[in-house]
Design a protein around this motif. Structure first.
Motif, PDB file in Angstrom:
ATOM      1  N   VAL A   1       0.838  -1.203   0.000  1.00 25.52           N
ATOM      2  CA  VAL A   1       0.000   0.000   0.000  1.00 25.52           C
ATOM      3  C   VAL A   1       0.872   1.252   0.000  1.00 25.52           C
ATOM      4  N   LEU A   2       1.897   1.260   0.843  1.00 23.79           N
ATOM      5  CA  LEU A   2       2.753   2.451   0.939  1.00 23.79           C
ATOM      6  C   LEU A   2       3.557   2.645  -0.330  1.00 23.79           C
ATOM      7  N   GLU A   3       4.027   1.522  -0.901  1.00 25.18           N
ATOM      8  CA  GLU A   3       4.835   1.604  -2.118  1.00 25.18           C
ATOM      9  C   GLU A   3       3.999   2.183  -3.264  1.00 25.18           C
ATOM     10  N   GLN A   4       2.757   1.721  -3.373  1.00 25.08           N
ATOM     11  CA  GLN A   4       1.886   2.205  -4.450  1.00 25.08           C
ATOM     12  C   GLN A   4       1.519   3.668  -4.215  1.00 25.08           C
ATOM     13  N   THR A   5       1.338   4.021  -2.959  1.00 21.77           N
ATOM     14  CA  THR A   5       1.015   5.411  -2.623  1.00 21.77           C
ATOM     15  C   THR A   5       2.154   6.328  -3.067  1.00 21.77           C
ATOM     16  N   ASP A   6       3.348   5.860  -2.811  1.00 19.96           N
ATOM     17  CA  ASP A   6       4.539   6.604  -3.215  1.00 19.96           C
ATOM     18  C   ASP A   6       4.527   6.849  -4.724  1.00 19.96           C
ATOM     19  N   THR A   7       4.216   5.796  -5.469  1.00 18.98           N
ATOM     20  CA  THR A   7       4.177   5.851  -6.936  1.00 18.98           C
ATOM     21  C   THR A   7       3.118   6.843  -7.397  1.00 18.98           C
ATOM     22  N   ILE A   8       1.975   6.780  -6.790  1.00 19.54           N
ATOM     23  CA  ILE A   8       0.852   7.644  -7.199  1.00 19.54           C
ATOM     24  C   ILE A   8       1.170   9.104  -6.918  1.00 19.54           C
ATOM     25  N   ILE A   9       1.731   9.376  -5.753  1.00 18.83           N
ATOM     26  CA  ILE A   9       2.073  10.765  -5.424  1.00 18.83           C
ATOM     27  C   ILE A   9       3.132  11.271  -6.411  1.00 18.83           C
ATOM     28  N   GLY A  10       4.050  10.362  -6.776  1.00 18.17           N
ATOM     29  CA  GLY A  10       5.067  10.731  -7.762  1.00 18.17           C
ATOM     30  C   GLY A  10       4.408  11.091  -9.090  1.00 18.17           C
TER      31      GLY A  10
END
Lengths: 217, 99
Positions: free
Chosen positions: A115-124
């Protein structure tokens, strides 16, 4: 009016308990059949007994006040019971629809790291204004949102107060599993510090880790 | 009281009670179902009569028979005594000559 209809019409109008209504219904049916067997025609029987309203009134006039009071009390209890039952069902329905949160690390569906990894990607991708890239992570509803008009996203970002500057990392984050109406979602709230100001992102994923909600402030 | 009296010798069903009362009163007392059945239920609740359903067969439908209980016999005697006293008093007053 046929015999069966006649009897039902009488019983419907009685003000006694259900048990007594069953007894009366059975006796009336038996009486009518006996009268027919002994030579009376159905017309003669009806003329003798009266209309269903008249016969029911006669029964009700001869019921004891206690029988009527008990029946009214039972009707009142049944009505109260039905109301309580409806309220309980409505209440259960409302409770079922209300979102409830649970610790994400205890989720059987979502992995906190993913979840955190994908969140990072999305914010990027948001930082880069790569809305086509965002579509790949979105569920059908969100995909349609991104496709409709890129200016919508630009307009949304503008409400954050202009240029944000460079992303300087998270200052805090919080992740939970949300259960609502039988469905499960992972929700992450991240505060990102930018050069010019901080932005709080609330990002929601469905059970397939598709982006189903995005809120920025 | 009359219903109980009709049940004194043998059990009878509702329609039968209505017909017999009409016949024995020569048409002056016509009891209807709406009056008879509530009365029978109250007498049964008092324990003065009891009921049973007969089995249906090819020849006749199932009927609910009523009969007088021993308590009902005693109650009938007492009620009749009260009625006799009442009836005598009414007759006495009605027989008084008008001056």
């Amino acid at each position: 009016m046929q015999q069966g209809e006649y009897i039902k019409a009488v019983i419907r109008r009685l003000e006694c308990s259900a048990r007594k209504k069953t007894d009366i219904e059975k006796e009336l049916a038996s009486d009518i059949q006996t009268a027919v067997a002994e030579g009376e025609s159905w017309d003669e029987i009806q003329a003798r007994m009266g209309t269903p309203e008249q016969l029911a009134k006669e029964f009700n006039d001869n019921l004891t006040p206690e029988e009527i009071r008990n029946n009214k009390k039972k009707k009142g209890l049944v009505t109260a019971g039905i109301i309580v039952g409806i309220l309980a069902v409505l209440g259960a329905g409302i409770i079922w629809m209300l979102p409830k949160s649970y610790e994400l690390e205890k989720s059987g569906i979502f992995k906190e790291a993913t979840v955190l990894e994908q969140t990072d990607t999305i914010i990027g991708l948001l930082d880069q204004e790569d809305y086509t890239g965002l579509e790949e992570y979105a569920d059908d509803k969100m995909k349609g949102f991104f496709q409709r008009d890129a200016n919508v996203m630009a307009g949304a970002k503008a409400t954050l107060g202009g240029e944000l500057g460079a992303n300087q990392g998270y200052t805090s984050w919080y992740a939970v599993e949300i259960r609502q109406s039988g469905k499960r979602y992972a929700m992450v709230q991240v505060v990102v510090q930018y050069e010019n100001r901080s932005v709080t992102y609330t990002i929601t994923y469905d059970e397939e880790m598709k982006l189903s909600g995005l809120y920025m402030k | 009281m009359l219903i109980m009296k009709l049940l004194q010798k043998e059990e009878k069903y509702g329609y039968q009670l209505i017909q017999e009362l009409k016949q024995r009163s020569e048409g002056s007392i016509t009891l209807k179902e709406g009056t008879l059945y509530p009365a029978l239920y109250r007498l049964e609740e008092e324990g003065w009569i009891r009921s049973r359903w007969s089995a249906a067969n090819d020849k006749e439908v199932s009927k609910k028979y009523y009969c007088l209980t021993p308590e009902g016999e005693q109650a009938l005697d007492e009620i009749f005594e009260i009625w006799k006293g009442f009836s005598c008093t009414v007759e006495k007053i009605m027989q008084e000559a008008v001056r």
